[in-house]
Design an enzyme around this catalytic site. Structure first.
Site, PDB file in Angstrom:
ATOM      1  N   ASP A 100       0.828  -1.205   0.000  1.00 20.96           N
ATOM      2  CA  ASP A 100       0.000   0.000   0.000  1.00 20.96           C
ATOM      3  C   ASP A 100       0.862   1.254   0.000  1.00 20.96           C
ATOM      4  O   ASP A 100       1.445   1.610   1.025  1.00 20.96           O
ATOM      5  CB  ASP A 100      -0.928  -0.009   1.217  1.00 20.96           C
ATOM      6  CG  ASP A 100      -1.864   1.181   1.253  1.00 20.96           C
ATOM      7  OD1 ASP A 100      -2.066   1.804   0.191  1.00 20.96           O
ATOM      8  OD2 ASP A 100      -2.396   1.483   2.333  1.00 20.96           O
ATOM      9  N   ASP A 318      -1.685   5.282  -5.671  1.00 17.39           N
ATOM     10  CA  ASP A 318      -2.035   4.451  -4.514  1.00 17.39           C
ATOM     11  C   ASP A 318      -2.186   2.991  -4.922  1.00 17.39           C
ATOM     12  O   ASP A 318      -3.194   2.590  -5.508  1.00 17.39           O
ATOM     13  CB  ASP A 318      -3.343   4.955  -3.887  1.00 17.39           C
ATOM     14  CG  ASP A 318      -3.763   4.146  -2.669  1.00 17.39           C
ATOM     15  OD1 ASP A 318      -2.926   3.383  -2.135  1.00 17.39           O
ATOM     16  OD2 ASP A 318      -4.924   4.264  -2.255  1.00 17.39           O
TER      17      ASP A 318
END
Length: 498
Positions: A100, A318
């Site tokens: 992440d 992201d």
């Protein structure tokens, strides 16, 4: 009592304390043993000596390439996330964590966790970290300087009643986790100077999750935690860089086919076609300055202020997001342009509110290219597979749906795995820039081990998985691994004459 091993086979098992008398020669050398006269050391002592020595070697070299295995795929109908395996604690235990880049902290499920799943539909074993069972683990207090680093970026919270440094995170999908921070060893293998160094480790601070809510509690795609690759001080990349173990840059190349996987390295992938754009300064995420969007070479009529970066708007890279998201002001022109540009053989089709298309042709033949244009004159070219997802088939025709979603009431653009896949991405935190290039992520990559020296190694995806077994090791690396073997033979022969 652990097994004992001959100390004579180790490099530097005898410590030479040299005293040089400058006023006269010859110099006097005083030799002292660094090991008992029996030449025996416990295995744990040998491993600790190796660990310290490896850390010194890494720091003096300016950093090595740390290679993490990658599993998972962007496809929301299969997995919808990419994850890696890492090892924490003593003895090392495996934990599978989502990759992440939209958050900073590494956290894993801990013992006595409320809401943590106990099984996973991804067919991976789930583990719970227990600080009490790892002799190298220690809790982080509120007075610890490492806690204060997290407080500055809102990654830490402090409970005055127990002086325990903790955290509470809420994610964009409504899920959340809370817990406390612990320090323990992260174990990894490193490619340095053309050889694989096993059993390296470094102390890091990470989260111990005692509560999970929302989608994090669901077992269908459960993992042990989340590996935050953000640029704040509590991220693992920042912690390792501050110790001189790795450069302040990391890279990934996520495979877009059904088998998934890819490459994740702490280091800079070097490829001639990579283009860079600067990061927007003073932002908590990896914000880029998106300036315009082209569809089939035509500029969309979007006010550039829609993409401006502020506290609640901007364009974010992201890897923890599966799809991609556009503001309403950008989404509607985007869909209109694609629909008006597609071949007449394509039939527009609405499916559960999503814009889809029915076609029997290859989508590369009937859908346009899209260009995302950033500051510095760099562009990210999206082929149809980078913005479409095949959902099903109807009467023999494939149903392709636009993977870009509309964000209501926010001015945020998020580029998730749908866009990031099948490309090299380099997050040069030290240089405050992000680079990318289209790439076949099943191929090996060239990685610079230290940005200040330009040294490079070739790394195959998964080279260091399976406890450092050099799977598919490139031929140029293999001869260098003979050096430790020759040193071993030389020192062993010296030991036999002691």
């Amino acid at each position: 009592m652990g097994p004992l091993f001959p100390a004579g086979i180790l490099i530097a098992v005898v410590v030479f304390h040299a005293t040089v008398v400058l006023s006269s020669f010859p110099a006097t050398l005083h030799l002292e043993r660094g090991v008992p006269a029996s030449h025996k050391l416990k295995l744990s002592q040998l491993k600790e000596r190796d660990r310290v020595r490896h850390s010194r070697m890494l720091q003096s070299s300016g950093g090595g390439v740390v290679d993490f295995p990658v599993q998972g795929t962007f496809d929301p109908f299969l997995v919808g996330l990419y994850y890696t395996r890492l090892q924490l604690g003593s003895p090392p235990r495996d934990f599978y964590v989502q990759i992440d880049t939209g958050s900073d902290v590494l956290w894993v499920s801990c013992s006595s966790c409320n809401g943590c799943p106990v099984s996973s539909g991804l067919h991976i074993p789930l583990n719970f970290f227990d600080p009490g069972s790892s002799p190298t683990a220690s809790l982080i207090s509120c007075s610890d300087q490492r806690c204060s680093l997290g407080l500055q970026s809102s990654d830490s919270v402090c409970a005055a009643q127990n002086n325990q440094c903790g955290y509470t995170f809420q994610y964009g999908d409504g899920s959340g986790t809370s817990g406390y921070y612990v320090s323990d060893l992260l174990h990894f293998d490193t490619i340095l100077g053309g050889s694989v160094m096993n059993n390296s480790s470094a102390p890091i601070v990470f989260g111990c999750s005692t509560l999970q809510t929302g989608d994090l509690t669901k077992p269908d795609r459960a993992v042990d935690g989340i590996f935050g690759f953000g640029q704040q001080d509590m991220s693992v990349i920042s912690q390792l860089a501050s110790q001189g173990i790795t450069p302040r840059v990391f890279s990934h190349c996520l495979k877009g086919d059904d088998s998934g996987g890819g490459i994740l390295v702490l280091g800079e992938i070097v490829e001639p076609n990579i283009v860079y754009t600067p990061l927007v300064p003073a932002q908590p995420h990896y914000n880029l300055n998106l300036q315009s969007i082209y569809v089939n070479g035509q500029t969309l009529a979007i006010d550039p202020s829609v993409f401006a970066t502020s506290s609640n708007q901007g364009t974010i890279i992201d890897s923890g997001t599966t799809l991609a998201y556009l503001t309403e002001a950008a989404y509607d022109p985007f869909i209109s342009a694609i629909t008006s540009t597609v071949s007449p053989s394509v039939s527009p089709y609405l499916s559960k509110g999503n814009q889809c298309y029915l076609t029997s042709s290859s989508i590369n033949d009937v859908f346009p290219q899209v260009s995302l244009n950033f500051a510095g004159g760099t562009s990210m070219i999206l082929i149809p597979q980078d913005y479409l997802i095949q959902q099903s088939s109807i009467n023999g025709a494939a149903l392709w749906c636009v993977g870009f979603q509309k964000i209501q009431g926010q001015e945020i653009t998020i580029l998730g795995d749908l866009v990031l896949k099948d490309k090299i991405f380099v997050y040069d935190i030290a240089g405050q820039r992000i680079g990318w290039a289209n790439y076949d992520c099943s191929m090996s990559v060239n990685v610079s081990t230290a940005t200040n020296t330009g040294k490079s190694e070739y790394v195959n995806p998964g080279t260091l998985i399976n406890n450092g077994s050099p799977e598919n090791m490139p031929h140029k690396l293999i001869p260098v691994t003979m050096i430790p073997f020759l040193l071993h033979v030389l020192l062993l022969s010296c030991y036999l004459f002691l």
